[in-house]
Scaffold this motif. Sequence first.
Motif, PDB file in Angstrom:
ATOM      1  N   ILE A 172       0.836  -1.204   0.000  1.00 46.30           N
ATOM      2  CA  ILE A 172       0.000   0.000   0.000  1.00 46.30           C
ATOM      3  C   ILE A 172       0.866   1.248   0.000  1.00 46.30           C
ATOM      4  O   ILE A 172       0.653   2.175  -0.791  1.00 46.30           O
ATOM      5  N   VAL A 173       1.891   1.263   0.872  1.00 49.04           N
ATOM      6  CA  VAL A 173       2.769   2.438   0.951  1.00 49.04           C
ATOM      7  C   VAL A 173       3.481   2.649  -0.378  1.00 49.04           C
ATOM      8  O   VAL A 173       3.616   3.790  -0.835  1.00 49.04           O
ATOM      9  N   GLY A 196       2.345   1.901  -3.308  1.00 48.61           N
ATOM     10  CA  GLY A 196       1.341   2.469  -4.217  1.00 48.61           C
ATOM     11  C   GLY A 196       1.131   3.951  -3.957  1.00 48.61           C
ATOM     12  O   GLY A 196       1.059   4.762  -4.886  1.00 48.61           O
ATOM     13  N   LEU A 197       1.040   4.316  -2.671  1.00 47.54           N
ATOM     14  CA  LEU A 197       0.850   5.730  -2.310  1.00 47.54           C
ATOM     15  C   LEU A 197       2.064   6.557  -2.730  1.00 47.54           C
ATOM     16  O   LEU A 197       1.927   7.657  -3.261  1.00 47.54           O
TER      17      LEU A 197
END
Lengths: 319, 257
Positions: free
Chosen positions: B243-244, B246-247
């Motif tokens: 997720i990180v 992707g962010l």
Amino acid sequence: MSNILIVAETQNGAIRECSYELVTLAQSLGGTVKSLVIGSGVGDLASQFAGKGGGETFVADDAAFANYSVDAWNKAIRAGVEASGADVVLISNTPQGWDVAPRIAAGLDVAFVSDCFNAEDQGGKLVCFRRVFNGKLDAQVTCGAGKAVLTVQPGSKEPFSGSGDGSTTALSVDLSGVRSKFVEIKQAESTGIDLTKADVVVSGGRGVGDPEKFPEVILPLANALGGAMGASRPVVDAGWLPHAHQVGSSGQVVTPKLYIACGISGAIQHLVGMKNSNYIIAINKDKDAPIFEVANLGVVGDLFEIVPALTAAVKAAKG
Amino acid sequence: MKVMVCLKQVPHQDAKLDINSDGTWIQEDNIKFEINSYDTYALEEALRIKDADADTEVVVVSIGPDRVTQALRTALGMGADRAVHVNDAEAFGSDALCVAKVLAAVAKAESPDLIFTGLMTDDGNSSAVPPMLAELIDVPSATGVLHTEAANGSLKVERELEGGAIEVVELPKPCLASIQTGANQVRYASLKGIMQAKKKPIDVKTAADLGVSDVASKATIDKVYSPPKNATADILSGSTDEIVSGLMGKIKELGVL
């Protein structure tokens, strides 16, 4: 709908944009559109509004209307309803609108629906749509026979930008017995925190859960991105952060390059303050949170895992 | 001085909202309820007047089913003197104007100097009842109030406008103010307060007892439903690292690093 009365609102010497949004809604409902403008020295504004969709416009022009008073506005609108023969009265859901509109409905003993984002004529019945449970659900509300008063959410319609036939008629209002007295307007204090100038705003909401988590979790990400820290209303109400951090209708309206919403469910009051940001990232544990409707990129998960890891990654990328 | 405070008991802010079988409201079985957040600030504002002047009587009023007793006990535990509970299913299920008519009947019987309510409700998100109530009993009103100052014959209030501006208004008593959240720091009921509350009276009435016979809605909820998802959000999933990453990809692309 046979006769619609729009109660236009003036602010800083102009008709507010939300009044033109009421024109759009009134036209979609069909029927004859009439309007009412209340103020002191508002003849020109009323003529202007009349020609831009307001139609036959009643003007309650009196020095006593120089400042808003709920009793005076109540009397003026009641006079306008009577003069126009309106079946439906449209008022924007602004601090003035929500203050006076319910009194009109109660005084007339007619149907009232607050903060509608849409209304339709369905076979002669007035059907209204509004948000409930702070945006988690929508409700469809039908008005019974007789007149109806609606308040309408600002921003829910495109403002009417065309022109039309219009005229103005002076409306005399009996102002005896006005009790509520305007004292003064105090502008918001300048606090030195200007969220509107930040390229990045990282905001925390009720989901942050604890005042100490703002300096521990939210602020480090804001700092790492060279941005500012914002907050939703419940955070400020609880005294976790000063009002200067509040993003929303009663706080600051921001349009940064990047807005990161952490633990913010997305009540309409907050959304109006940030939805026009260039890019919105939302982090929330509830996949049905309304914030995801305005977000470009969403993470359904625990902000206490994601945000510190993201802060570390931002710091590492900057070297 | 007598202050009447109108309270609504609403589903807890974190309650899971399921729609009921006929689709007209939420399923209320097996969820927690609490006092409407706005109303807690209204009660606190009234209790502060009592703190400053012990001769003040604070009367709390609520319309709703049996469960409302709990909310009224909480209010009494915080310091209110007595309660009126309108336990009437028909009036409770009706629209804002009907609720205002029932509260107006209570207000006429009580003749308070001041009426405090919350600005709006967390469930119906309507702010209609307070001004309607004021209209029906013919007193001046102010909504969205962040500060009140009671003088001898009047109440000075500060209304919140857009963008944090404040409008100062003076209302002769009797009058009504609907209170905005954040107006004050709401107290908790103390243990002593909770014990004392058990002895405080709760007067239970129906709409008919109050002389209100017409409780029909003029505006009826046909249905509630989940808002249509026009969501543009791309949802990131996976491990925290994924997720990180992707962010971070998006943050770099936006050029804000």
